[in-house]
Design a protein around this motif. Structure first.
Motif, PDB file in Angstrom:
ATOM      1  N   SER A   1       2.505   1.800  -3.412  1.00  0.00           N
ATOM      2  CA  SER A   1       1.506   2.289  -4.361  1.00  0.00           C
ATOM      3  C   SER A   1       1.211   3.771  -4.144  1.00  0.00           C
ATOM      4  O   SER A   1       1.169   4.551  -5.100  1.00  0.00           O
TER       5      SER A   1
ATOM      6  N   GLU B   1       0.833  -1.210   0.000  1.00  0.00           N
ATOM      7  CA  GLU B   1       0.000   0.000   0.000  1.00  0.00           C
ATOM      8  C   GLU B   1       0.868   1.261   0.000  1.00  0.00           C
ATOM      9  O   GLU B   1       0.613   2.206  -0.741  1.00  0.00           O
TER      10      GLU B   1
ATOM     11  N   PHE C   1       5.150   0.904  -8.795  1.00  0.00           N
ATOM     12  CA  PHE C   1       4.445  -0.312  -9.157  1.00  0.00           C
ATOM     13  C   PHE C   1       5.251  -1.495  -8.636  1.00  0.00           C
ATOM     14  O   PHE C   1       6.469  -1.536  -8.791  1.00  0.00           O
TER      15      PHE C   1
END
Length: 112
Positions: free
Chosen positions: A26, A23, A31
């Motif tokens: 991101s 998380e 990526f």
């Protein structure tokens, strides 16, 4: 326009931290791909995260990783010994790192 130097950061993370790390990566705009693994780097299960990143962003990836993994104290059994009557087999507390990372040069990268 010059070609940017790409790196592949391979990180082994404890499964206890994996969702938090994914998380955070991101949210930071990276990526990542997770692969479940087994091995001896960390106790209690781990996963590998692959992050393709430009050379100048590696420290940013390390910063995200460092802020989102947890060092833990784990109980390990002592070493085996042939010496009778020793305390070597007694459990001891050992600090376990939250993850390890390797950086590999990327010679070629293509999206399909």
């Amino acid at each position: 326009m010059g070609v940017k130097e790409l790196k592949l950061v391979i990180t082994i993370i404890s499964n206890k931290d994996i969702e938090k790390v994914l998380e955070a990566l991101s949210k930071a705009g990276f990526f990542a791909t997770k692969i479940s693994t087994t091995g001896q780097f960390l106790e209690g299960g781990n996963s590998c995260i692959f992050v393709g990143v430009e050379q100048d962003k590696i420290e940013e990836v390390f910063d995200v990783l460092g802020k989102n993994v947890t060092k833990r104290i784990i109980r390990q059994h002592g070493v085996n010994s042939t010496v009778a009557g020793t305390l070597l087999k007694q459990p001891v507390d050992v600090e376990e790192y939250g993850g390890v990372a390797f950086v590999i040069d990327v010679e070629n990268f293509r999206k399909f």
